[in-house]
Enzyme design. Structure first.
Site, PDB file in Angstrom:
ATOM      1  N   HIS A 119       0.814  -1.227   0.000  1.00  0.00           N
ATOM      2  CA  HIS A 119       0.000   0.000   0.000  1.00  0.00           C
ATOM      3  C   HIS A 119       0.848   1.279   0.000  1.00  0.00           C
ATOM      4  O   HIS A 119       0.359   2.337   0.360  1.00  0.00           O
ATOM      5  CB  HIS A 119      -0.959   0.001   1.205  1.00  0.00           C
ATOM      6  CG  HIS A 119      -2.079  -0.993   1.080  1.00  0.00           C
ATOM      7  ND1 HIS A 119      -2.817  -1.449   2.147  1.00  0.00           N
ATOM      8  CD2 HIS A 119      -2.600  -1.619  -0.004  1.00  0.00           C
ATOM      9  CE1 HIS A 119      -3.733  -2.326   1.722  1.00  0.00           C
ATOM     10  NE2 HIS A 119      -3.613  -2.443   0.423  1.00  0.00           N
ATOM     11  N   CYS A 131       3.733  15.960 -12.770  1.00  0.00           N
ATOM     12  CA  CYS A 131       4.381  16.929 -13.649  1.00  0.00           C
ATOM     13  C   CYS A 131       5.662  16.338 -14.228  1.00  0.00           C
ATOM     14  O   CYS A 131       6.280  15.471 -13.622  1.00  0.00           O
ATOM     15  CB  CYS A 131       4.656  18.248 -12.912  1.00  0.00           C
ATOM     16  SG  CYS A 131       6.010  18.176 -11.736  1.00  0.00           S
ATOM     17  N   CYS A 152       4.425  20.888  -4.743  1.00  0.00           N
ATOM     18  CA  CYS A 152       5.414  20.163  -5.539  1.00  0.00           C
ATOM     19  C   CYS A 152       6.591  21.103  -5.808  1.00  0.00           C
ATOM     20  O   CYS A 152       6.394  22.196  -6.354  1.00  0.00           O
ATOM     21  CB  CYS A 152       4.776  19.705  -6.850  1.00  0.00           C
ATOM     22  SG  CYS A 152       5.975  18.973  -7.987  1.00  0.00           S
ATOM     23  N   ASN A 217      -2.873 -13.797  14.739  1.00  0.00           N
ATOM     24  CA  ASN A 217      -3.718 -12.634  14.999  1.00  0.00           C
ATOM     25  C   ASN A 217      -4.226 -12.717  16.429  1.00  0.00           C
ATOM     26  O   ASN A 217      -4.321 -13.801  16.994  1.00  0.00           O
ATOM     27  CB  ASN A 217      -4.903 -12.614  14.018  1.00  0.00           C
ATOM     28  CG  ASN A 217      -5.532 -11.228  13.916  1.00  0.00           C
ATOM     29  OD1 ASN A 217      -6.058 -10.694  14.895  1.00  0.00           O
ATOM     30  ND2 ASN A 217      -5.461 -10.643  12.733  1.00  0.00           N
TER      31      ASN A 217
HETATM   32  P1  OAD Z   1      -6.764  -3.660  10.583  1.00  0.00           P
HETATM   33  O1  OAD Z   1      -6.731  -2.540  11.561  1.00  0.00           O
HETATM   34  O2  OAD Z   1      -7.968  -3.811   9.745  1.00  0.00           O
HETATM   35  O3  OAD Z   1      -6.562  -5.029  11.360  1.00  0.00           O
HETATM   36  C1  OAD Z   1      -5.547  -5.198  12.289  1.00  0.00           C
HETATM   37  C2  OAD Z   1      -5.574  -6.648  12.734  1.00  0.00           C
HETATM   38  O4  OAD Z   1      -4.489  -6.856  13.602  1.00  0.00           O
HETATM   39  C3  OAD Z   1      -6.841  -7.058  13.483  1.00  0.00           C
HETATM   40  O5  OAD Z   1      -7.323  -8.282  12.936  1.00  0.00           O
HETATM   41  C4  OAD Z   1      -6.356  -7.256  14.940  1.00  0.00           C
HETATM   42  O6  OAD Z   1      -7.033  -8.320  15.594  1.00  0.00           O
HETATM   43  C5  OAD Z   1      -4.910  -7.609  14.709  1.00  0.00           C
HETATM   44  N1  OAD Z   1      -3.997  -7.254  15.812  1.00  0.00           N
HETATM   45  C6  OAD Z   1      -3.964  -6.124  16.559  1.00  0.00           C
HETATM   46  N2  OAD Z   1      -2.923  -6.126  17.401  1.00  0.00           N
HETATM   47  C7  OAD Z   1      -2.247  -7.291  17.181  1.00  0.00           C
HETATM   48  C8  OAD Z   1      -1.076  -7.896  17.731  1.00  0.00           C
HETATM   49  N3  OAD Z   1      -0.355  -7.290  18.677  1.00  0.00           N
HETATM   50  N4  OAD Z   1      -0.714  -9.097  17.222  1.00  0.00           N
HETATM   51  C9  OAD Z   1      -1.413  -9.729  16.266  1.00  0.00           C
HETATM   52  N5  OAD Z   1      -2.524  -9.210  15.715  1.00  0.00           N
HETATM   53  C10 OAD Z   1      -2.937  -8.013  16.161  1.00  0.00           C
HETATM   54  O7  OAD Z   1      -5.425  -3.543   9.706  1.00  0.00           O
HETATM   55  P2  OAD Z   1      -5.086  -4.196   8.310  1.00  0.00           P
HETATM   56  O8  OAD Z   1      -5.692  -5.536   8.162  1.00  0.00           O
HETATM   57  O9  OAD Z   1      -3.639  -4.065   8.126  1.00  0.00           O
HETATM   58  O10 OAD Z   1      -5.461   0.288   3.833  1.00  0.00           O
HETATM   59  O11 OAD Z   1      -5.804  -3.197   7.335  1.00  0.00           O
HETATM   60  C11 OAD Z   1      -5.682  -3.382   5.972  1.00  0.00           C
HETATM   61  C12 OAD Z   1      -5.795  -2.065   5.275  1.00  0.00           C
HETATM   62  O12 OAD Z   1      -6.998  -1.408   5.678  1.00  0.00           O
HETATM   63  C13 OAD Z   1      -4.724  -1.073   5.618  1.00  0.00           C
HETATM   64  O13 OAD Z   1      -3.533  -1.279   4.895  1.00  0.00           O
HETATM   65  C14 OAD Z   1      -5.364   0.217   5.255  1.00  0.00           C
HETATM   66  C15 OAD Z   1      -6.698  -0.009   5.910  1.00  0.00           C
HETATM   67  O14 OAD Z   1      -7.749   0.741   5.454  1.00  0.00           O
HETATM   68  C16 OAD Z   1      -5.494   1.440   3.182  1.00  0.00           C
HETATM   69  O15 OAD Z   1      -5.385   2.497   3.760  1.00  0.00           O
HETATM   70  C17 OAD Z   1      -5.672   1.291   1.706  1.00  0.00           C
END
Ligand code: OAD
Length: 252
Positions: A119, A131, A152, A217
């Site tokens: 990302h 540009c 920019c 997770n």
């Molecule tokens: P999320 O915030 O959706 O999920 C985080 C996950 O990490 C959850 O399933 C938690 O249970 C888990 N978690 C939290 N603390 C933890 C720990 N110490 N050990 C293990 N697991 C833990 O984040 P992402 O899945 O990364 O995209 O989100 C995906 C994308 O959604 C991001 O890259 C971003 C967001 O919108 C964009 O901005 C395009």
């Protein structure tokens, strides 16, 4: 039944090609907020207002204020044990690839090799108008920004964070490298809610290509039922325990 941590360590020991997908949960112990869940950013902020190209066109100042705040927060964060163990593995195992959805740069800060930034990076920017005189993207680590929204330096127009926003596609090069990483012996998905595609589809795709799949997770996710091994707990503890087993060189 074999303890899941032992099973995980044994699988790593037997593997030669290792691929990892990480999400916000990996950086949580470093103090970087996740997106979903009780304390998640999307509880207090709207992705439609802050993380889409349309939001940027509508209100670049608001979007940049939010990114400036996040950059300030992340700049004070250090890699935790989860980043450190993955960094160690990236150096130890010659065919190791780490795909991260995180834009915080903490895997790189931990010295991880072969990182694919699925990302993008919050520390890179590009000219909104693309540009002619500007590079495709460049590093800007100024915290806080001197001017919001920043201009920019090549054309005076707007620059934007080099991150993937909702509604935008993933770089072809990034997709190609990530697809290549699906051909592996073990594919682990760590600290991601597994809801944002196409990243969320990678673990299934690796499974279909014959990889042994592992999820780490805090809680069950939409990927849990489909992986070969699902381990619940903090990534920083589990990865450290597995590394302790691997480095003790005990029979796992
Ligand atoms: P999320 O915030 O959706 O999920 C985080 C996950 O990490 C959850 O399933 C938690 O249970 C888990 N978690 C939290 N603390 C933890 C720990 N110490 N050990 C293990 N697991 C833990 O984040 P992402 O899945 O990364 O995209 O989100 C995906 C994308 O959604 C991001 O890259 C971003 C967001 O919108 C964009 O901005 C395009």
């Amino acid at each position: 039944m074999e303890d899941p941590i032992y099973q995980f360590a044994r699988r790593i020991r037997e593997a030669s090609r290792i691929s990892v997908l990480t999400g916000a949960g990996v950086s949580s112990a470093s103090g970087v907020p996740t997106f979903r869940g009780e304390e998640g950013l999307w509880k207090s902020y709207s992705p439609q207002e802050l993380a889409t190209p349309e939001a940027f066109e509508r209100n670049p100042k608001l979007v940049w204020e939010w990114y400036d705040w996040r950059r300030g927060l992340i700049s004070g964060c250090r890699p935790n044990a989860a980043h450190d163990v993955l960094s160690l593995w990236s150096k130890r195992y010659p065919e190791f690839t780490l795909i991260t959805q995180n834009v915080d740069g903490l895997h790189e800060k931990a010295g991880t090799e072969n990182v694919i930034r699925f990302h993008g990076s919050i520390w890179e920017v590009f000219c909104r108008d693309r540009c002619r005189s500007s590079p495709e993207r460049w590093v800007d680590e100024t915290v806080p920004l001197e001017k919001i929204p920043p201009s920019c330096p090549y054309c005076g127009g707007l620059i934007r964070p080099a991150v993937v926003w909702f509604g935008e596609g993933i770089d072809n090069d990034v997709l190609a490298k990530s697809t290549a990483a699906l051909d592996c012996d073990i594919f682990m998905t760590v600290g991601t809610a597994a809801v944002v595609y196409p990243a969320a589809g990678l673990v299934d795709a690796a499974h279909q290509r014959g990889a042994f799949t592992v999820e780490i997770n805090l809680e069950a996710t939409s990927a849990s039922g489909a992986v070969d091994l699902s381990i619940q707990g903090p990534a920083e503890d589990i990865l450290q325990k597995v590394e302790d087993l691997l480095s003790q060189n005990t029979d796992t």
